[in-house]
Design an enzyme around this catalytic site. Structure first.
Site, PDB file in Angstrom:
ATOM      1  N   GLU A   1       8.831  -4.105  10.851  1.00 53.40           N
ATOM      2  CA  GLU A   1       9.328  -2.841  10.288  1.00 53.40           C
ATOM      3  C   GLU A   1       9.842  -1.947  11.415  1.00 53.40           C
ATOM      4  O   GLU A   1       9.143  -1.745  12.431  1.00 53.40           O
ATOM      5  CB  GLU A   1       8.190  -2.132   9.524  1.00 53.40           C
TER       6      GLU A   1
ATOM      7  N   GLU B   1      -1.536  -5.381   8.722  1.00 54.26           N
ATOM      8  CA  GLU B   1      -0.773  -4.709   9.775  1.00 54.26           C
ATOM      9  C   GLU B   1      -1.489  -4.843  11.111  1.00 54.26           C
ATOM     10  O   GLU B   1      -2.701  -4.609  11.186  1.00 54.26           O
ATOM     11  CB  GLU B   1      -0.613  -3.219   9.438  1.00 54.26           C
TER      12      GLU B   1
ATOM     13  N   ASP C   1       0.849  -1.197   0.000  1.00 53.15           N
ATOM     14  CA  ASP C   1       0.000   0.000   0.000  1.00 53.15           C
ATOM     15  C   ASP C   1       0.883   1.245   0.000  1.00 53.15           C
ATOM     16  O   ASP C   1       0.391   2.375  -0.100  1.00 53.15           O
ATOM     17  CB  ASP C   1      -1.008  -0.006   1.156  1.00 53.15           C
ATOM     18  N   SER C   2       2.201   1.039   0.030  1.00 53.23           N
ATOM     19  CA  SER C   2       3.148   2.142  -0.178  1.00 53.23           C
ATOM     20  C   SER C   2       2.981   2.739  -1.574  1.00 53.23           C
ATOM     21  O   SER C   2       3.511   3.817  -1.855  1.00 53.23           O
ATOM     22  CB  SER C   2       4.594   1.673   0.026  1.00 53.23           C
TER      23      SER C   2
ATOM     24  N   LYS D   1      -1.118  -9.370   3.141  1.00 54.92           N
ATOM     25  CA  LYS D   1      -0.400  -8.911   4.339  1.00 54.92           C
ATOM     26  C   LYS D   1      -1.332  -7.971   5.079  1.00 54.92           C
ATOM     27  O   LYS D   1      -2.030  -7.173   4.459  1.00 54.92           O
ATOM     28  CB  LYS D   1       0.893  -8.199   3.930  1.00 54.92           C
TER      29      LYS D   1
ATOM     30  N   ASP E   1      -0.917  -6.054   0.121  1.00 51.21           N
ATOM     31  CA  ASP E   1      -1.402  -5.423   1.357  1.00 51.21           C
ATOM     32  C   ASP E   1      -2.916  -5.300   1.359  1.00 51.21           C
ATOM     33  O   ASP E   1      -3.514  -4.890   0.357  1.00 51.21           O
ATOM     34  CB  ASP E   1      -0.821  -4.005   1.476  1.00 51.21           C
TER      35      ASP E   1
HETATM   36  O1  KIV Z   1       3.582  -1.162   1.696  1.00 55.57           O
HETATM   37  C1  KIV Z   1       4.771  -1.459   1.823  1.00 55.57           C
HETATM   38  O2  KIV Z   1       5.627  -1.143   0.980  1.00 55.57           O
HETATM   39  C2  KIV Z   1       5.165  -2.212   3.000  1.00 55.57           C
HETATM   40  C3  KIV Z   1       6.640  -2.382   3.232  1.00 55.57           C
HETATM   41  C4  KIV Z   1       7.177  -1.157   3.855  1.00 55.57           C
HETATM   42  C5  KIV Z   1       6.927  -3.591   4.030  1.00 55.57           C
HETATM   43  O3  KIV Z   1       4.343  -2.634   3.749  1.00 55.57           O
END
Ligand code: KIV
Length: 284
Positions: free
Chosen positions: A200, A134, A63-64, A132, A102
């Protein structure tokens, strides 16, 4: 002649059998045998194809993308629909890597049912192989429900960017006594069925403690060298961004300078008429 822009970066060659996909058991074998694996973010088909062909074991549709592609100052605004587009783009370019996506902010927190519905959408429409999410022990019921539904889950603990405001900004998590909290979270998420735990921005010693407490592989970003896998955001490690990098980023290239040089040359040549040359045109 270069491929049409819509051609996947890494199409299967005709008559060649497809490369074996990286599976969860390969990552587990790496942990069991004391080997490492590499993970990198990807958001589009061409970069995914390059990373895949370099042997990167896991691609993360992070989600980055909210920051690196869409220009937001946090990961919070990105939507499920936008993540599906990025997921489709990456899975169309990745032949071998395991593709993890994500669950974006707001798509899983409400209930285990919401988490399953969102993950199913990412797998069905985006074609990803795992998700993934969080968060710590609070999300054990969500992870259990996902795993029961056949969705492989990577858990993300330590600094969790979606909780940036609750955590008071980008800060190292798990220092001192709090390291035991990370271990408790990681153990609970493993027991719930997570196939890996990503950490992280945690102290190297805390990450080592977590890694030694788990049977499943760990992945680190700003977590030292004890984890089974490492992950970086590609624009950071290839030097595409402007501004100062985080301490945990190693810059393997300076793409910003390379791209700016090439684009400036193109600009000058268009203005002075040296591009296009005769060979770039068509005869009768
Ligand atoms: O979204 C992302 O790029 C991440 C990484 C920082 C692990 O979750």
């Amino acid at each position: 002649m270069s491929a049409h822009p819509s051609t996947p970066a890494n199409p299967p060659a005709q008559g060649v059998s497809p490369v074996a996909r990286v599976r969860l058991h390969h990552l587990q074998a790496a942990k069991n045998e004391g080997r490492k694996f590499a993970m990198l973010t990807a958001y589009d088909t061409m970069m995914a194809g390059i990373f895949d062909s370099c042997g990167i074991e896991v691609l993360l549709v992070g989600d980055s993308a909210a920051n690196t592609v869409m220009g937001y100052s946090s990961t919070l605004p990105i939507t499920m629909e936008e993540m599906v587009v990025f997921a489709k783009s990456v899975t169309s370019g990745a032949r071998r890597a395991l593709v993890v996506c994500d669950l974006p902010f707001g798509s899983y927190e409400v209930s285990p049912e919401q988490a399953v519905a969102s993950a199913v959408k990412l797998m069905k429409e985006g074609g990803v192989h795992a998700v993934k999410l969080e968060g710590g022990q609070y999300f054990v019921p969500h992870v259990r429900a996902l795993v029961a539904a056949g969705v492989p889950v990577m858990a993300h603990i330590g600094f969790t960017p979606q909780s940036e405001h609750a955590l008071g900004g980008y800060r190292v998590q798990g220092r001192g006594e709090a390291g035991q909290g990370l271990v408790a979270d990681a153990r609970a998420l493993e027991a719930a069925g997570a196939f890996a735990v990503l950490m992280e921005m945690v102290p190297t010693e805390a990450a080592l403690l977590v890694d030694e407490s788990l049977s499943v592989p760990t992945v680190g970003i700003g977590a030292g060298g004890a984890t089974t896998g490492q992950v970086l955001v590609w624009q950071d490690m290839l030097g595409l961004g402007s501004g100062k990098s985080a301490r945990f980023v190693k810059k393997y290239a300076d793409l910003r300078t390379v791209v700016a040089g090439a684009v400036s040359a193109y600009h000058s040549e268009v203005l002075d008429g040296s591009f296009p040359a005769t060979e770039h045109g068509f005869g009768q």
